[in-house]
Design a protein around this motif. Structure first.
Motif, PDB file in Angstrom:
ATOM      1  N   SER A 290       0.811  -1.226   0.000  1.00 60.69           N
ATOM      2  CA  SER A 290       0.000   0.000   0.000  1.00 60.69           C
ATOM      3  C   SER A 290       0.840   1.269   0.000  1.00 60.69           C
ATOM      4  CB  SER A 290      -0.912   0.005   1.237  1.00 60.69           C
ATOM      5  OG  SER A 290      -0.136   0.074   2.437  1.00 60.69           O
ATOM      6  N   LEU A 291       2.160   1.164   0.238  1.00 67.03           N
ATOM      7  CA  LEU A 291       3.014   2.349   0.287  1.00 67.03           C
ATOM      8  C   LEU A 291       3.293   2.928  -1.093  1.00 67.03           C
ATOM      9  CD1 LEU A 291       5.576   1.213   3.013  1.00 67.03           C
ATOM     10  CD2 LEU A 291       3.654   2.784   3.295  1.00 67.03           C
ATOM     11  N   GLY A 292       3.014   2.161  -2.136  1.00 68.03           N
ATOM     12  CA  GLY A 292       3.205   2.670  -3.488  1.00 68.03           C
ATOM     13  C   GLY A 292       4.653   2.773  -3.913  1.00 68.03           C
ATOM     14  N   LEU A 293       5.505   1.909  -3.361  1.00 75.15           N
ATOM     15  CA  LEU A 293       6.936   1.929  -3.696  1.00 75.15           C
ATOM     16  C   LEU A 293       7.345   0.670  -4.450  1.00 75.15           C
ATOM     17  CD1 LEU A 293       8.368   3.354  -0.341  1.00 75.15           C
ATOM     18  CD2 LEU A 293       8.123   4.560  -2.516  1.00 75.15           C
ATOM     19  N   GLY A 294       6.401   0.017  -5.071  1.00 71.38           N
ATOM     20  CA  GLY A 294       6.692  -1.193  -5.831  1.00 71.38           C
ATOM     21  C   GLY A 294       6.646  -2.427  -4.960  1.00 71.38           C
ATOM     22  N   ASP A 295       7.095  -3.545  -5.528  1.00 71.37           N
ATOM     23  CA  ASP A 295       7.062  -4.815  -4.798  1.00 71.37           C
ATOM     24  C   ASP A 295       8.080  -4.793  -3.674  1.00 71.37           C
ATOM     25  OD1 ASP A 295       5.200  -5.621  -6.618  1.00 71.37           O
ATOM     26  OD2 ASP A 295       6.587  -6.834  -7.808  1.00 71.37           O
ATOM     27  N   PRO A 296       7.654  -5.118  -2.448  1.00 69.26           N
ATOM     28  CA  PRO A 296       8.606  -5.147  -1.330  1.00 69.26           C
ATOM     29  C   PRO A 296       9.482  -6.386  -1.400  1.00 69.26           C
ATOM     30  CG  PRO A 296       6.446  -5.857  -0.575  1.00 69.26           C
ATOM     31  CD  PRO A 296       6.272  -5.436  -2.019  1.00 69.26           C
ATOM     32  N   ILE A 297      10.668  -6.276  -0.810  1.00 69.16           N
ATOM     33  CA  ILE A 297      11.586  -7.409  -0.693  1.00 69.16           C
ATOM     34  C   ILE A 297      11.628  -7.827   0.770  1.00 69.16           C
ATOM     35  CG2 ILE A 297      13.976  -8.183  -0.963  1.00 69.16           C
ATOM     36  CD1 ILE A 297      14.303  -6.105  -3.156  1.00 69.16           C
ATOM     37  N   ALA A 298      11.267  -9.073   1.035  1.00 71.95           N
ATOM     38  CA  ALA A 298      11.283  -9.586   2.406  1.00 71.95           C
ATOM     39  C   ALA A 298      12.715  -9.945   2.788  1.00 71.95           C
ATOM     40  CB  ALA A 298      10.382 -10.806   2.515  1.00 71.95           C
ATOM     41  N   ILE A 299      13.216  -9.353   3.854  1.00 68.51           N
ATOM     42  CA  ILE A 299      14.591  -9.635   4.302  1.00 68.51           C
ATOM     43  C   ILE A 299      14.623  -9.816   5.812  1.00 68.51           C
ATOM     44  CG2 ILE A 299      15.577  -8.239   2.436  1.00 68.51           C
ATOM     45  CD1 ILE A 299      16.383  -6.191   4.676  1.00 68.51           C
ATOM     46  N   SER A 300      15.721 -10.352   6.271  1.00 69.42           N
ATOM     47  CA  SER A 300      16.042 -10.362   7.699  1.00 69.42           C
ATOM     48  C   SER A 300      17.491  -9.910   7.812  1.00 69.42           C
ATOM     49  CB  SER A 300      15.873 -11.747   8.318  1.00 69.42           C
ATOM     50  OG  SER A 300      16.406 -11.750   9.641  1.00 69.42           O
ATOM     51  N   ALA A 301      17.692  -8.654   8.171  1.00 66.21           N
ATOM     52  CA  ALA A 301      19.051  -8.128   8.288  1.00 66.21           C
ATOM     53  C   ALA A 301      19.821  -8.855   9.381  1.00 66.21           C
ATOM     54  CB  ALA A 301      19.012  -6.626   8.586  1.00 66.21           C
ATOM     55  N   GLU A 302      19.129  -9.288  10.420  1.00 63.99           N
ATOM     56  CA  GLU A 302      19.767  -9.989  11.533  1.00 63.99           C
ATOM     57  C   GLU A 302      20.304 -11.345  11.105  1.00 63.99           C
ATOM     58  OE1 GLU A 302      21.253 -10.492  15.259  1.00 63.99           O
ATOM     59  OE2 GLU A 302      20.166  -8.689  14.634  1.00 63.99           O
ATOM     60  N   HIS A 303      19.539 -12.053  10.273  1.00 70.50           N
ATOM     61  CA  HIS A 303      19.903 -13.421   9.902  1.00 70.50           C
ATOM     62  C   HIS A 303      20.420 -13.546   8.466  1.00 70.50           C
ATOM     63  CE1 HIS A 303      16.938 -13.876  13.235  1.00 70.50           C
ATOM     64  NE2 HIS A 303      17.843 -14.749  13.655  1.00 70.50           N
ATOM     65  N   GLY A 304      20.446 -12.441   7.714  1.00 69.51           N
ATOM     66  CA  GLY A 304      20.988 -12.469   6.368  1.00 69.51           C
ATOM     67  C   GLY A 304      20.065 -13.084   5.331  1.00 69.51           C
ATOM     68  N   GLU A 305      18.762 -13.104   5.585  1.00 68.28           N
ATOM     69  CA  GLU A 305      17.814 -13.672   4.631  1.00 68.28           C
ATOM     70  C   GLU A 305      17.358 -12.611   3.631  1.00 68.28           C
ATOM     71  OE1 GLU A 305      14.585 -15.454   6.723  1.00 68.28           O
ATOM     72  OE2 GLU A 305      15.873 -16.729   7.973  1.00 68.28           O
ATOM     73  N   GLY A 306      17.087 -13.022   2.412  1.00 61.92           N
ATOM     74  CA  GLY A 306      16.565 -12.121   1.389  1.00 61.92           C
ATOM     75  C   GLY A 306      17.607 -11.298   0.669  1.00 61.92           C
ATOM     76  N   LEU A 307      18.904 -11.551   0.914  1.00 65.42           N
ATOM     77  CA  LEU A 307      19.948 -10.730   0.300  1.00 65.42           C
ATOM     78  C   LEU A 307      20.088 -11.008  -1.198  1.00 65.42           C
ATOM     79  CD1 LEU A 307      22.764 -10.724   3.016  1.00 65.42           C
ATOM     80  CD2 LEU A 307      20.910  -9.087   2.657  1.00 65.42           C
ATOM     81  N   ALA A 308      19.703 -12.215  -1.637  1.00 63.40           N
ATOM     82  CA  ALA A 308      19.762 -12.513  -3.079  1.00 63.40           C
ATOM     83  C   ALA A 308      18.773 -11.640  -3.846  1.00 63.40           C
ATOM     84  CB  ALA A 308      19.462 -13.998  -3.314  1.00 63.40           C
ATOM     85  N   ASP A 309      17.571 -11.454  -3.277  1.00 61.24           N
ATOM     86  CA  ASP A 309      16.588 -10.577  -3.922  1.00 61.24           C
ATOM     87  C   ASP A 309      17.050  -9.121  -3.887  1.00 61.24           C
ATOM     88  OD1 ASP A 309      14.906 -12.733  -4.455  1.00 61.24           O
ATOM     89  OD2 ASP A 309      13.889 -12.551  -2.520  1.00 61.24           O
ATOM     90  N   LEU A 310      17.692  -8.732  -2.785  1.00 57.56           N
ATOM     91  CA  LEU A 310      18.224  -7.374  -2.697  1.00 57.56           C
ATOM     92  C   LEU A 310      19.323  -7.161  -3.740  1.00 57.56           C
ATOM     93  CD1 LEU A 310      18.467  -4.598  -1.351  1.00 57.56           C
ATOM     94  CD2 LEU A 310      19.949  -5.634   0.392  1.00 57.56           C
ATOM     95  N   TYR A 311      20.138  -8.167  -3.978  1.00 57.41           N
ATOM     96  CA  TYR A 311      21.174  -8.101  -5.007  1.00 57.41           C
ATOM     97  C   TYR A 311      20.560  -7.812  -6.373  1.00 57.41           C
ATOM     98  CZ  TYR A 311      24.649  -9.820  -8.361  1.00 57.41           C
ATOM     99  OH  TYR A 311      25.506  -9.941  -9.432  1.00 57.41           O
ATOM    100  N   ASP A 312      19.501  -8.544  -6.722  1.00 54.01           N
ATOM    101  CA  ASP A 312      18.854  -8.346  -8.027  1.00 54.01           C
ATOM    102  C   ASP A 312      18.302  -6.925  -8.161  1.00 54.01           C
ATOM    103  OD1 ASP A 312      19.412 -10.942  -8.787  1.00 54.01           O
ATOM    104  OD2 ASP A 312      17.520 -11.740  -8.005  1.00 54.01           O
ATOM    105  N   ALA A 313      17.774  -6.385  -7.045  1.00 55.29           N
ATOM    106  CA  ALA A 313      17.198  -5.034  -7.091  1.00 55.29           C
ATOM    107  C   ALA A 313      18.272  -3.959  -7.207  1.00 55.29           C
ATOM    108  CB  ALA A 313      16.334  -4.799  -5.847  1.00 55.29           C
ATOM    109  N   LEU A 314      19.435  -4.194  -6.595  1.00 54.89           N
ATOM    110  CA  LEU A 314      20.505  -3.190  -6.605  1.00 54.89           C
ATOM    111  C   LEU A 314      21.369  -3.254  -7.860  1.00 54.89           C
ATOM    112  CD1 LEU A 314      21.850  -3.220  -2.923  1.00 54.89           C
ATOM    113  CD2 LEU A 314      20.794  -1.298  -4.112  1.00 54.89           C
TER     114      LEU A 314
END
Length: 473
Positions: free
Chosen positions: A135-159
């Motif tokens: 609902s924030l209107g910023l596109g598809d969100p990327i689910a991550i866990s900075a504490e556990h290092g989850e979702g970094l592959a999706d963040l890589y694709d976005a960056l």
């Protein structure tokens, strides 16, 4: 580092944890208390083959411009303006809050690409918040866990479209440059011959002192911009922030640090972390500028900070800030000189510079003193000169006799610099009193002009190691 990426979001959503994850070190202070980060903190980030500068920022809050929170928000806005991409972080477990929605509207107005991250999304607790974030209107969100290092592959694709990639050959060269360092017999790094003050080898200078001594204001004046958060409140700075600066074609890396109060007064965990970060900055600096407030009386805490710098073996400069507020400067300078003679025995002849960080007066004089202190810190005296000096000082003032036998100082050499370290070979070194060591150190300072830096002097039992050995039989 070509691209710059800023991390933004409301307080306590895990921005600093993500920052530490991307730089691979615990550089930014992390605590459960909201609003830990206040200044912009840059770091060298890596994600797969991506290399970029990541900037940790203060939590976005809706506050008056003149308040501390408002000034913190301005620092974050500056980071957004200079970034090539923005990571907007929300707390998936808390869901989308009104503050998230308010600042998402601000993020949508920027021309920078914005990547929405739903942090703390591990497990099922963050699912509802992840879906809400659409609902924030910023596109598809990327689910991550900075504490556990989850979702970094999706963040890589976005960056990937926005930041630089490095080849295997470039990475190999970079790793070789990092790991190919010489180590001395004590396991300490041996610096290369690159002259200090170059872009490859900037002089590392830490600005330390008690809270509200004007450290951040001084750095802002040096940089010519409001890079550090300042204000009348004491203890604004928490993280130790490094910034690059060029003075008269000489490159310097400045470290702004949190104010160091008396240990008994430091009770809160967050302040303990800030002080520990400041102490770490002292250890990594080459020259430490201890900033004193000219309008306040000299305190024991100032001496303890100076003593800490001496024990860490760093070159020292004392900056008397807010000098423009002093009416009777002659009397004030007399008190400073008196304090120098009475209290600074561990680093005699220390450079003292009066200045005004607010007005910019005396900054050039301060940096000249910094380079002078660095040269003393890097002093080397030839063995021949040292032994001629040793013969002279022992003739003028022989070592005391113990139990009817005089201690003989046979030979002297300097194995290290930074700070200067001298070794004397003698008989019965354990019998030499501390007063005689002080005599030798003070004479070394005067004779070889080694002022404003600690001097290490140690003794070893034995003959001259370079003298020809006598043949037996």
């Amino acid at each position: 580092m070509g691209a710059t990426v800023a991390i933004i979001g409301r307080p306590n959503v895990g921005k600093s944890t993500l920052f530490n994850r991307l730089v691979g070190k615990r550089l930014a202070l992390v605590d459960d208390t909201p609003g830990v980060t206040r200044d912009r903190r840059p770091g060298d980030a890596r994600l797969g083959d991506l290399r970029f500068t990541i900037i940790d920022t203060a939590g976005l809050e809706d506050a008056d411009k003149e308040s501390l929170e408002g000034r913190m928000r301005r620092q974050t806005e500056e980071a957004i303006e200079t970034a090539d991409a923005v990571l907007f972080v929300i707390d998936a477990r808390a869901g989308v809050t009104p503050l998230d929605a308010h600042f998402a509207e601000v993020a949508r107005k920027t021309t920078r690409p914005v990547i929405l991250l739903a942090n703390k999304a591990e497990g099922r607790a963050g699912e509802s918040g992840l879906y809400e974030s659409y609902s924030l209107g910023l596109g598809d969100p990327i689910a991550i866990s900075a504490e556990h290092g989850e979702g970094l592959a999706d963040l890589y694709d976005a960056l990937k479209p926005h930041v630089d990639r490095v080849t295997e050959e470039e990475e190999a060269k970079r790793e070789e440059a990092i790991t190919n360092v010489d180590v001395d017999e004590d396991g300490e790094f041996v610096e290369d011959e690159e002259p200090v003050g170059t872009i490859e080898r900037p002089l590392r200078v830490a600005i330390v002192g008690r809270p509200n001594a004007g450290k951040s204001t001084l750095i802002n004046r040096m940089l010519g911009e409001d890079r550090m958060l300042t204000g009348p409140e004491a203890g604004i700075t928490r993280d130790s922030i490094s910034v690059d600066w060029v003075w008269r074609d000489r490159h310097i890396k400045l470290f702004d640090t949190a104010g160091i109060r008396k240990k008994a007064r430091v009770q809160e965990k967050l302040e303990k972390l800030s002080v520990a970060d400041a102490l770490r900055a002292i250890k990594f600096a080459e020259v430490v500028v201890v900033t004193l407030d000219a309008t306040m009386s000299f305190e024991k805490q100032d001496l303890q900070i100076i003593d800490l710098v001496a024990r860490e073996g760093r070159a020292l400069v004392i900056a008397i800030n807010k000098w423009d507020l002093i009416e009777d400067r002659e009397e004030a300078w007399k008190k400073i000189k008196d304090a120098n003679e009475r209290y600074f025995n561990q680093i005699r002849g220390v450079q003292i510079a009066t200045l005004s960080g607010q007005q910019g007066q005396g900054v050039d004089r301060l940096i000249e003193s910094v380079f002078t202190a660095y040269e003393a810190w890097n002093s080397r005296v030839s063995t021949a000169k040292l032994n001629r000096w040793l013969d002279k000082v022992t003739a003028n003032h022989p070592p005391p006799a113990v139990a009817g036998r005089r201690v003989r100082l046979r030979y002297m050499t300097q194995p290290k610099t930074r700070p200067p370290h001298f070794v004397v070979f003698c008989s019965r070194p354990e019998q030499l009193p501390e007063s005689y060591t002080r005599y030798l150190v003070n004479s070394l300072r005067q004779t070889f002009n080694i002022h404003g830096t600690p001097i290490r002097l140690s003794y070893r039992k034995g003959e001259n190691p370079y003298a020809p050995k006598r043949k037996r039989g």
